[in-house]
Every structure is written in structure tokens, then in C-alpha cells.
Scaffold this active site. Structure first.
Site, PDB file in Angstrom:
ATOM      1  N   SER A   1      -1.581 -30.206  -2.619  1.00 11.84           N
ATOM      2  CA  SER A   1      -2.172 -29.215  -3.503  1.00 11.84           C
ATOM      3  C   SER A   1      -1.167 -28.821  -4.589  1.00 11.84           C
ATOM      4  O   SER A   1      -0.692 -29.659  -5.330  1.00 11.84           O
ATOM      5  CB  SER A   1      -2.644 -28.015  -2.672  1.00 11.84           C
TER       6      SER A   1
ATOM      7  N   HIS B   1      -5.999 -32.229  -4.725  1.00 14.16           N
ATOM      8  CA  HIS B   1      -7.401 -31.821  -4.659  1.00 14.16           C
ATOM      9  C   HIS B   1      -7.659 -30.766  -5.723  1.00 14.16           C
ATOM     10  O   HIS B   1      -6.740 -30.337  -6.414  1.00 14.16           O
ATOM     11  CB  HIS B   1      -7.782 -31.311  -3.259  1.00 14.16           C
TER      12      HIS B   1
END
Length: 217
Positions: A121, A146
Site C-alpha cells: 500500500s 492497491h
């Protein structure tokens, strides 16, 4: 000579990111001896002298404040010498991560990044944001990208405002990730639609890092 108890009390007020105060007893203390006597450091402060900064654990406001402060300090010490940012993080707050990102781009020294363990992330975003040619990962580390996560609550108008904001953040992060990886924005958008895990070699092929390090150069 400062006692160990006094040193731990001092460290508790400025604990390294990723460590709770109760775990400070597990942080090694390094004692250096010189002609002027002995001096004690926690291991992270000693490594900071070598221009090594650690971003470990969740990316939050406390982590960001510590990392930003260390980057600014090292710039003031020597604006022409590289800084190494070691990352082992599952990600976290976008705003906290962007504070680190903007500081990395703002300061004069190149910031080299290295993934050890996991960069997911916002951790992966910061890994890719290092100076070009100086982004590394260890061979068994994992990288995950993501789209930003969010949970909206409140009145319908409040939810609408939060939805617009997270869509803006998604688009902005995709643009920056495209800039640092060399991928087009459309591919970044597709590849970040769900959790996308990569090996260190896959991350290199994608443009998130420049080299997989087997041994120290």
C-alpha cells in the site's frame, strides 16, 4: 555516566516508529567509547548517524512525523549525501504517507529506498518514490499495490464529500505511481483495482524498484 534506567526514560519520550514504549527494553543499546568517555545510543539513533532511516509498521501521523524529522535533520547535516530509507510496512494513512513523500521530493539529498520484508500500500508507494536508480528490495521481500481504502459514515452529503475525496486521492496516487514506475496511468488503475502482490523480481520488472540486492554492494 547516564544510567540505563535514565536512558530508557529518555527514549520513551521519543520512541522509534513501530515500537511501543513497553517494548523499549528490547531495543538494543550501543555504547561507544572514545577519549572523552562512553556514550550510549539506542540502535536506531546510532544508525541515524550513518544516515539510515527506518519506516517500520503502520504509516500513521506519528510515523510520518518521525521520518520527516529525521529526513530534515539529515539534510541539515549534509545536503549532498544520500539518505537510505529502509521500509518494512503494511501501509496506512494516505495523508501521513504523502507527508513523507513530499519531504522526500523536497529535500536536496537523494533518498534511496530499500524494502525488507513487506512494502504494501503506502509502503510500496514510498518504496517506488525513492531516487531513480536507488530503489532496492531484498530477494524474499514482498511488494503490494492497491487503491486507497476508505470508510464513509454520516449524512448522505458527508458521504458524498468523502467519496469525492477518495476518488481524487486514487487518481492522484495513480498519476504519481505512473510517474515513478514508467507505467501508464490506465495500467496502474487496472493493476491497483485489487490487492496486487509481487515478488521483488516482479516489482523490478514493473518499475517499482531498480534492483534486487542479494548482497551489500
Amino acid at each position: 555516566m547516564i544510567t540505563r534506567a535514565e536512558l530508557l526514560d529518555m527514549l520513551a519520550s521519543n520512541a522509534p516508529q513501530g515500537f511501543e514504549a513497553q517494548a523499549l527494553g528490547l531495543v538494543p543499546i550501543v555504547v561507544e567509547t572514545s577519549g572523552r568517555g562512553e556514550r550510549s545510543y539506542d540502535i536506531y539513533s546510532r544508525l541515524l548517524k550513518e544516515r539510515l532511516v527506518f519506516m517500520v509498521g503502520e504509516v500513521n501521523d506519528q510515523t510520518a512525523n518521525l521520518v520527516v524529522a529525521q529526513l530534515l535533520f539529515l539534510e541539515s547535516e549534509n545536503p549532498d549525501k544520500d539518505i537510505s530509507l529502509y521500509i518494512n510496512s503494511p501501509g496506512g494513512s494516505v495523508s501521513a504517507g504523502m507527508a513523507i513523500y513530499d519531504t522526500m521530493q523536497f529535500i536536496k539529498p537523494d533518498v534511496s529506498t530499500l524494502c525488507m520484508g513487506l512494502a504494501a500500500s503506502m509502503g510500496a508507494f514510498l518504496l517506488a518514490s525513492g531516487a531513480k536508480g536507488k530503489r532496492f528490495a531484498l530477494p524474499n521481500s514482498r511488494v503490494m499495490i492497491h487503491q486507497p481504502l476508505g470508510g464513509a459514515r454520516g449524512q448522505a452529503s458527508d458521504i458524498e464529500i468523502q467519496a469525492r475525496e477518495i476518488l481524487y486521492l486514487k487518481e492522484r496516487l495513480n498519476q504519481l505511481l505512473a510517474q515513478h514506475t514508467g507505467q501508464d496511468v490506465e495500467r496502474i488503475a487496472r493493476d491497483t483495482d485489487r490487492d496486487n502482490f509481487m515478488s521483488s523480481e516482479d516489482a523490478k520488472a514493473y518499475g517499482l524498484i531498480d534492483q534486487v540486492l542479494l548482497k551489500r554492494p
